[in-house]
Structures are given as C-alpha cells and as structure tokens.
Design a protein around this motif. Structure first.
Motif, PDB file in Angstrom:
ATOM      1  N   GLN A 106      22.446  -6.695   0.622  1.00  0.00           N
ATOM      2  CA  GLN A 106      21.616  -7.344   1.577  1.00  0.00           C
ATOM      3  C   GLN A 106      20.120  -7.128   0.951  1.00  0.00           C
ATOM      4  O   GLN A 106      19.228  -8.158   0.956  1.00  0.00           O
ATOM      5  CB  GLN A 106      21.828  -6.671   2.908  1.00  0.00           C
ATOM      6  CG  GLN A 106      20.840  -7.534   3.938  1.00  0.00           C
ATOM      7  CD  GLN A 106      20.881  -6.917   5.426  1.00  0.00           C
ATOM      8  OE1 GLN A 106      21.067  -5.603   5.545  1.00  0.00           O
ATOM      9  NE2 GLN A 106      21.381  -7.932   6.296  1.00  0.00           N
ATOM     10  N   GLN A 154      17.729 -10.158  -0.053  1.00  0.00           N
ATOM     11  CA  GLN A 154      16.436 -10.662   0.733  1.00  0.00           C
ATOM     12  C   GLN A 154      15.304 -10.521  -0.532  1.00  0.00           C
ATOM     13  O   GLN A 154      14.385 -11.370  -0.567  1.00  0.00           O
ATOM     14  CB  GLN A 154      16.550  -9.640   1.742  1.00  0.00           C
ATOM     15  CG  GLN A 154      17.193  -9.918   2.812  1.00  0.00           C
ATOM     16  CD  GLN A 154      17.270  -8.855   3.893  1.00  0.00           C
ATOM     17  OE1 GLN A 154      16.512  -7.641   3.610  1.00  0.00           O
ATOM     18  NE2 GLN A 154      17.781  -9.059   5.030  1.00  0.00           N
ATOM     19  N   GLN A 155      15.248  -9.609  -1.457  1.00  0.00           N
ATOM     20  CA  GLN A 155      14.184  -9.250  -2.232  1.00  0.00           C
ATOM     21  C   GLN A 155      14.207 -10.233  -3.423  1.00  0.00           C
ATOM     22  O   GLN A 155      13.165 -10.640  -3.762  1.00  0.00           O
ATOM     23  CB  GLN A 155      14.004  -7.842  -2.849  1.00  0.00           C
ATOM     24  CG  GLN A 155      13.816  -6.970  -1.467  1.00  0.00           C
ATOM     25  CD  GLN A 155      13.485  -5.354  -2.044  1.00  0.00           C
ATOM     26  OE1 GLN A 155      13.095  -5.287  -3.145  1.00  0.00           O
ATOM     27  NE2 GLN A 155      13.880  -4.530  -1.427  1.00  0.00           N
TER      28      GLN A 155
END
Length: 321
Positions: free
Chosen positions: A83, A87-88
């Motif tokens: 995750q 996300q990054q």
C-alpha cells in the motif's frame, strides 16, 4: 476496481517490468517503513517500470538442513508495504501471500482486508516451503477459496525451473495452476538458463497440444556481489551451475560478472523461447540490503529491459515479414 496490470498483461506484444522487494523487518518503526519505501522509489526514478513485487518472506528452515546464511527475521505485513509503495509511486504492486499458516476462515478474512483496507488487486499465493510441519491451508485449497471469492483479484503463481529439472512435470503444474485461476507466473531467480529454457519449451508445446494460450511468465533475475550472497542464492534452492559460481567468485568485480551472466542467460532464453509465443516479463530483485547490490539491480534492470524490448521488436518484425 479491478487490477490495472491485468490489461498490460494481455498486451502480448509488450514486456512487463517489475522491481522485487521485501518489507522492512517487523521491529522497524512504522514511520521508518514509509521512509524506506520512499528511499527505494527514489532509486527507481530513472527507470521505466510497470510496478513492484512485494514478497512474503517465510522461515524456510524446514525445507533444508543447511543453516540460513542470513538469519530469518519476520517482516511487516506485505499488504501494508504494498500500500505504501503504491501510494507513493502511483504504480501497481503484486503482493505475495504465504497461505499455509492460516485456516480457511482466516484466509477469507485476510482477502477481504487486503482488498478493502490495503487496496491489493494483484496476488501471488505461495504454499508451504516443505511438506513437513503444520500446514493449515494447502495451496490448492487457497486457490479454491480465492476462486469462490467475488473480489476480482488477478492471481499469479510461482514457477520453479529447478523443480522441472528434477521432476520433469513443472509444465503440468503451470497448466493445473492455470485451471485453478493463475493468470501469470513469476519464476525463481534465474542462474541456469538451460533449466528455464527446458521448462518454457515444454510448457509451450503442451499448451499447443491442449489448444491453450500460454500464460505470461515473468523471469526473475538478481545480481550477486559476494560469496555470502552466492551462498544465500544456493540456499534458496536456485540452481547455479558450477562454472557460473566459479566465474563470479574468481572475478575482480563479482557484481559486474553476475550482471554479464544474467544478461547472457536472458539472451539465451529469448533466442530459444520468444519464437514459442510465450509472453514474457522481467522482475529484478536484490537479495540483500547491500547498497552495491541494490544499485547493481537497477543497472541490471536497465540492461535486461532494453534487451527484452529489442528482442520483442525484432520478433514482431520477423513475424510481419
């Protein structure tokens, strides 16, 4: 939403490209876990990749009598690290899951959390490292549980050329896993090109016999910069021919030599297997946290991606003519 990788995997004329990694150790503070993810992604800004693969590390001492070269330590939940990376980076992540330690009810709950809480869409399920010990959920049962689940995971499997060299039936395992829902496969790290060529050739011919299209195979490569890393590679069950081991250990620059070996191995595999119509991809990993080997993995990624891209273009030209 379904997996965004699924569409890329169906584009048979292109390769797919991944960086393999493991979550930080379990005792790493959460804020540092996020920083570690950011540091990894900063290293990847200069390369073009489709996504990452996050492994679920198991204690494999039941598989082999020899002591593990690097002590085993539990890691953070691969779903959490996947995750953070997604996300990054804004890229998709394939998440490995070892299933043998959980019963069916626990695994069903894990699947629900992975989808809704962590945003996992692409899975590779891994069974027990050996037939001994407490296996609460065999891999075949995990495939069945996932198949009964309405969530639209894209499922992948692991394939091991060394197992084919010993038993001669890994191509049949691939077909069986395809029937159980696997849409792609990731290999163990390749250091024996001929073992991989034998497996892929047999798989392609069996698919042709049965009138089926081969699934995409993602070939894993890893650089090796020291005798300790080579020992770990062999401990993992990866076949390294004697001459290859000697070349790496005797080289003035073992990392450079291992990159050359990996490049040559890929060229051999492509020459033998691209005409068979198997869609391929690459996964480049560093098996240690040594900066030199991580940097070498990125150099290896650039070289192997360029090689596969060129070979695919040449193969398309050949077929067009």
């Amino acid at each position: 939403m379904e997996s965004e990788l699924k569409h890329k995997f169906t584009e048979l004329s292109r390769g797919v490209y991944f960086i393999g990694t493991t979550p930080p150790k379990e005792d790493t503070p959460l804020e540092q876990v996020s920083a570690i993810a950011g540091k990894l992604l900063a290293r990847l800004t200069e390369i073009e990749y489709d996504g990452l693969i996050v492994y679920d590390i198991q204690d494999e001492t039941s598989r082999i009598d020899k002591p593990r070269p690097f002590p085993f330590k539990s890691t953070h939940d691969p779903r959490l690290y996947s995750q953070l990376l997604r996300q990054q980076s804004g890229r998709e992540v394939i998440t490995y899951k070892s299933v043998s330690q959980r019963d069916e009810a626990d695994f069903r709950a894990w699947l629900e959390q992975a989808w809704h809480q962590f945003g996992v869409r692409d899975l590779v399920l891994v069974g027990s490292p050996s037939s001994e010990g407490d296996i609460r959920l065999p891999l075949a049962d995990a495939y069945r549980v996932l198949g009964d689940n309405p969530l639209a995971y894209q499922l992948g499997g692991v394939t091991i050329a060394e197992r084919h060299a010993k038993k001669g039936d890994e191509h049949l395992r691939l077909l069986q896993k395809g029937q159980q829902g696997c849409e792609f496969f990731v290999t163990q790290a390749v250091y024996d090109a001929q073992a991989t060529i034998d497996l892929l050739t047999r798989y392609a011919l069996e698919c042709k016999t049965q009138g089926k299209l081969p699934a995409r195979i993602i070939l894993t490569f890893s650089p090796c910069g020291s005798a300790k890393t080579l020992e770990f590679i062999e401990w993992l069950g990866i076949s390294v021919p004697e001459a290859t081991s000697l070349r790496i250990l005797a080289a003035e620059n073992p990392l450079r030599e291992s990159i050359s070996i990996c490049h040559n191995n890929l060229q051999q595999i492509l020459a033998a297997c691209l005409p068979l119509g198997i869609p391929l991809g690459l996964n480049i990993e560093s098996l240690t946290n040594r900066k030199e080997e991580i940097d070498a993995a990125i150099l290896l990624f650039k070289l192997l991606k360029a090689t596969l891209d060129l070979s695919l273009a040449q193969e398309q030209l050949t077929r067009a003519c």
